[in-house]
Write a protein that holds these residues in place. Structure first.
Motif, PDB file in Angstrom:
ATOM      1  N   ARG A  71       0.827  -1.214   0.000  1.00  0.00           N
ATOM      2  CA  ARG A  71       0.000   0.000   0.000  1.00  0.00           C
ATOM      3  C   ARG A  71       0.853   1.253   0.000  1.00  0.00           C
ATOM      4  NH1 ARG A  71      -1.183   2.756   4.316  1.00  0.00           N
ATOM      5  NH2 ARG A  71      -0.754   0.981   5.680  1.00  0.00           N
ATOM      6  N   ASP A  72       1.882   1.290   0.835  1.00  0.00           N
ATOM      7  CA  ASP A  72       2.744   2.465   0.884  1.00  0.00           C
ATOM      8  C   ASP A  72       3.555   2.634  -0.397  1.00  0.00           C
ATOM      9  OD1 ASP A  72       1.791   2.900   3.403  1.00  0.00           O
ATOM     10  OD2 ASP A  72       3.544   2.100   4.446  1.00  0.00           O
ATOM     11  N   PHE A  73       3.950   1.514  -1.006  1.00  0.00           N
ATOM     12  CA  PHE A  73       4.706   1.606  -2.257  1.00  0.00           C
ATOM     13  C   PHE A  73       3.837   2.157  -3.375  1.00  0.00           C
ATOM     14  CE2 PHE A  73       6.190  -0.165  -6.280  1.00  0.00           C
ATOM     15  CZ  PHE A  73       7.512   0.231  -6.263  1.00  0.00           C
ATOM     16  N   LEU A  74       2.605   1.679  -3.470  1.00  0.00           N
ATOM     17  CA  LEU A  74       1.710   2.148  -4.525  1.00  0.00           C
ATOM     18  C   LEU A  74       1.300   3.600  -4.335  1.00  0.00           C
ATOM     19  CD1 LEU A  74      -0.629  -0.975  -4.911  1.00  0.00           C
ATOM     20  CD2 LEU A  74       1.309  -0.310  -6.342  1.00  0.00           C
ATOM     21  N   ALA A  75       1.454   4.123  -3.115  1.00  0.00           N
ATOM     22  CA  ALA A  75       1.083   5.509  -2.862  1.00  0.00           C
ATOM     23  C   ALA A  75       2.114   6.506  -3.374  1.00  0.00           C
ATOM     24  CB  ALA A  75       0.869   5.730  -1.357  1.00  0.00           C
ATOM     25  N   SER A  76       3.294   6.037  -3.759  1.00  0.00           N
ATOM     26  CA  SER A  76       4.357   6.917  -4.240  1.00  0.00           C
ATOM     27  C   SER A  76       4.284   7.028  -5.762  1.00  0.00           C
ATOM     28  CB  SER A  76       5.726   6.370  -3.814  1.00  0.00           C
ATOM     29  OG  SER A  76       6.766   7.116  -4.406  1.00  0.00           O
ATOM     30  N   LYS A  77       4.082   8.241  -6.256  1.00  0.00           N
ATOM     31  CA  LYS A  77       4.000   8.444  -7.706  1.00  0.00           C
ATOM     32  C   LYS A  77       5.361   8.225  -8.371  1.00  0.00           C
ATOM     33  CE  LYS A  77       0.169  11.754  -7.467  1.00  0.00           C
ATOM     34  NZ  LYS A  77      -0.274  13.137  -7.780  1.00  0.00           N
ATOM     35  N   SER A  78       6.422   8.677  -7.722  1.00  0.00           N
ATOM     36  CA  SER A  78       7.748   8.519  -8.326  1.00  0.00           C
ATOM     37  C   SER A  78       8.122   7.043  -8.434  1.00  0.00           C
ATOM     38  CB  SER A  78       8.794   9.267  -7.499  1.00  0.00           C
ATOM     39  OG  SER A  78       8.856   8.763  -6.169  1.00  0.00           O
ATOM     40  N   ALA A  79       7.776   6.259  -7.396  1.00  0.00           N
ATOM     41  CA  ALA A  79       8.088   4.830  -7.445  1.00  0.00           C
ATOM     42  C   ALA A  79       7.283   4.133  -8.529  1.00  0.00           C
ATOM     43  CB  ALA A  79       7.817   4.181  -6.091  1.00  0.00           C
ATOM     44  N   MET A  80       6.031   4.515  -8.703  1.00  0.00           N
ATOM     45  CA  MET A  80       5.208   3.905  -9.738  1.00  0.00           C
ATOM     46  C   MET A  80       5.711   4.270 -11.130  1.00  0.00           C
ATOM     47  SD  MET A  80       3.229   2.004  -8.127  1.00  0.00           S
ATOM     48  CE  MET A  80       2.305   1.468  -9.560  1.00  0.00           C
ATOM     49  N   VAL A  81       6.155   5.522 -11.279  1.00  0.00           N
ATOM     50  CA  VAL A  81       6.726   5.919 -12.569  1.00  0.00           C
ATOM     51  C   VAL A  81       8.002   5.121 -12.849  1.00  0.00           C
ATOM     52  CG1 VAL A  81       7.834   7.822 -13.815  1.00  0.00           C
ATOM     53  CG2 VAL A  81       5.706   8.220 -12.569  1.00  0.00           C
ATOM     54  N   GLY A  82       8.857   5.013 -11.831  1.00  0.00           N
ATOM     55  CA  GLY A  82      10.082   4.237 -12.003  1.00  0.00           C
ATOM     56  C   GLY A  82       9.798   2.783 -12.325  1.00  0.00           C
ATOM     57  N   LEU A  83       8.831   2.180 -11.623  1.00  0.00           N
ATOM     58  CA  LEU A  83       8.488   0.787 -11.885  1.00  0.00           C
ATOM     59  C   LEU A  83       7.922   0.622 -13.290  1.00  0.00           C
ATOM     60  CD1 LEU A  83       8.183  -2.107 -10.823  1.00  0.00           C
ATOM     61  CD2 LEU A  83       5.933  -1.456  -9.940  1.00  0.00           C
ATOM     62  N   GLY A  84       7.058   1.554 -13.700  1.00  0.00           N
ATOM     63  CA  GLY A  84       6.483   1.469 -15.037  1.00  0.00           C
ATOM     64  C   GLY A  84       7.524   1.606 -16.129  1.00  0.00           C
ATOM     65  N   VAL A  85       8.453   2.558 -15.957  1.00  0.00           N
ATOM     66  CA  VAL A  85       9.497   2.760 -16.967  1.00  0.00           C
ATOM     67  C   VAL A  85      10.417   1.544 -17.029  1.00  0.00           C
ATOM     68  CG1 VAL A  85      11.521   4.143 -17.555  1.00  0.00           C
ATOM     69  CG2 VAL A  85       9.410   5.262 -16.841  1.00  0.00           C
ATOM     70  N   ALA A  86      10.821   1.032 -15.867  1.00  0.00           N
ATOM     71  CA  ALA A  86      11.714  -0.130 -15.848  1.00  0.00           C
ATOM     72  C   ALA A  86      11.056  -1.346 -16.491  1.00  0.00           C
ATOM     73  CB  ALA A  86      12.120  -0.444 -14.409  1.00  0.00           C
ATOM     74  N   LEU A  87       9.788  -1.604 -16.161  1.00  0.00           N
ATOM     75  CA  LEU A  87       9.096  -2.749 -16.761  1.00  0.00           C
ATOM     76  C   LEU A  87       8.899  -2.558 -18.258  1.00  0.00           C
ATOM     77  CD1 LEU A  87       6.377  -3.578 -14.067  1.00  0.00           C
ATOM     78  CD2 LEU A  87       8.480  -4.825 -14.565  1.00  0.00           C
ATOM     79  N   ALA A  88       8.585  -1.320 -18.669  1.00  0.00           N
ATOM     80  CA  ALA A  88       8.396  -1.060 -20.098  1.00  0.00           C
ATOM     81  C   ALA A  88       9.674  -1.301 -20.886  1.00  0.00           C
ATOM     82  CB  ALA A  88       7.897   0.372 -20.301  1.00  0.00           C
ATOM     83  N   LEU A  89      10.803  -0.853 -20.339  1.00  0.00           N
ATOM     84  CA  LEU A  89      12.078  -1.067 -21.026  1.00  0.00           C
ATOM     85  C   LEU A  89      12.451  -2.545 -21.072  1.00  0.00           C
ATOM     86  CD1 LEU A  89      14.188   1.943 -19.673  1.00  0.00           C
ATOM     87  CD2 LEU A  89      13.231   1.651 -21.963  1.00  0.00           C
TER      88      LEU A  89
END
Length: 310
Positions: free
Chosen positions: A29-47
């Motif tokens: 829950r706390d991880f998903l609440a961070s926008k920067s972490a979600m952006v980083g996770l999305g970019v890393a998975l996309a690459l």
């Protein structure tokens, strides 16, 4: 005559006991609440997904000599190939390879080596740390002195010496990175396991005559996972940087294999001639994947230990 007492008015409504939230649910829950972490996770998975799907997302295999044309060498971004069939959106390098294709193929090798070496080193280092903490005594001293020896030398220097002896190759690079990374996990696992070893559930497991190996793996290890997960994300980024550095210096993967380090090295000699794109775009891809992984690692560090949060 007295009025009968109404029992409904005196009925006591039981207070509901709040359900305790599991630690892993709170972390998620706390991880998903961070926008920067979600952006980083999305970019890393996309690459990573784009790198795995490189054969279907790229116009050519940049390391297949039959698909290359020397006349297309060092074309600027947006140029059309000699046959007029597709655009080189990021330009070409000195051998006529499409940089967009080269970056995706290079990510497969660089990220694959980084993730693979970090996972293997994590398993080995965690088991070594658990063994040192559980056994103690001379075994603990011997294993930790070995870890101190590994950590006392500069990683890039040791890796250069090892690869100069072993030679180039993906397997040799991964083996070298594992040899350099396991000590970080061993130190972290030992420190956490020393705390867990003193708790009551370990003493109860010993009293039930459970084997030491089962106590370490099934009881102590799960409670050591949070710091190890944080370490693994940071070590993946570090391993990618080491592989790129070694390939840039000519000691990593051979020139017949794609790597971001080789792509950056290929364009270094053309920088002063104004042909910046040969090294610039692979460097941007490397910077993007490293920053994305570090954003995920920083957030995991904060949510798994609330005392570290700003």
């Amino acid at each position: 005559m007295s009025t009968p007492m109404k029992l409904d008015a005196l009925a006591i409504t039981p207070t509901p006991v709040p359900r305790r939230e599991s630690p892993w649910r709170r972390v998620l829950r706390d991880f998903l609440a961070s926008k920067s972490a979600m952006v980083g996770l999305g970019v890393a998975l996309a690459l990573m997904i784009a790198a795995l799907a490189a054969p279907w997302l790229t116009p050519q295999n940049p390391y297949d000599l039959m698909q290359l044309d020397v006349l297309d060498a060092r074309l600027p971004p947006g140029a059309i190939n000699g046959l007029g069939t597709f655009h080189y959106w990021l330009g070409t390098d000195g051998q006529g390879r499409d940089l967009y294709s080269g970056i995706l193929y290079g990510l497969r090798i660089s990220v694959g080596i980084g993730v693979g070496s970090a996972l293997i080193a994590g398993v080995i280092g965690s088991l070594v740390g658990l063994l040192a903490a559980y056994c103690g005594g001379k075994i603990d001293a011997l294993l930790m002195r070995l870890a101190d020896l590994v950590l006392s030398f500069p990683s890039i220097l040791v890796s250069m010496l090892i690869l100069a002896y072993l030679g180039k190759g993906i397997v040799n690079v991964m083996a070298t990175l594992v040899l350099l990374e396991w000590a970080y996990y061993a130190r972290t696992a030992r420190g956490q396991a020393l705390v867990e070893r003193q708790k009551e559930y370990v003493e109860a497991a010993r009293g039930l005559d459970i084997s030491g190996w089962r106590i370490m793996v099934h009881h102590i290890l799960p409670n050591c996972l949070p710091p190890l997960i944080v370490i693994s994300t940071l070590q993946i980024a570090r391993a990618i940087m080491l592989e790129v550095t070694l390939s840039f210096l000519g000691l990593g993967v051979p020139i017949t294999e794609p790597s971001l380090g080789l792509l950056i090295a290929n364009g270094y000699q053309y920088m002063l001639a104004g042909e910046y794109w040969i090294s610039f775009y692979p460097g941007i891809a490397l910077l993007t994947v490293i920053v994305a992984i570090n954003l995920v690692g920083d957030r995991l560090r904060d949510v798994m230990n609330p005392r570290w949060q700003k």
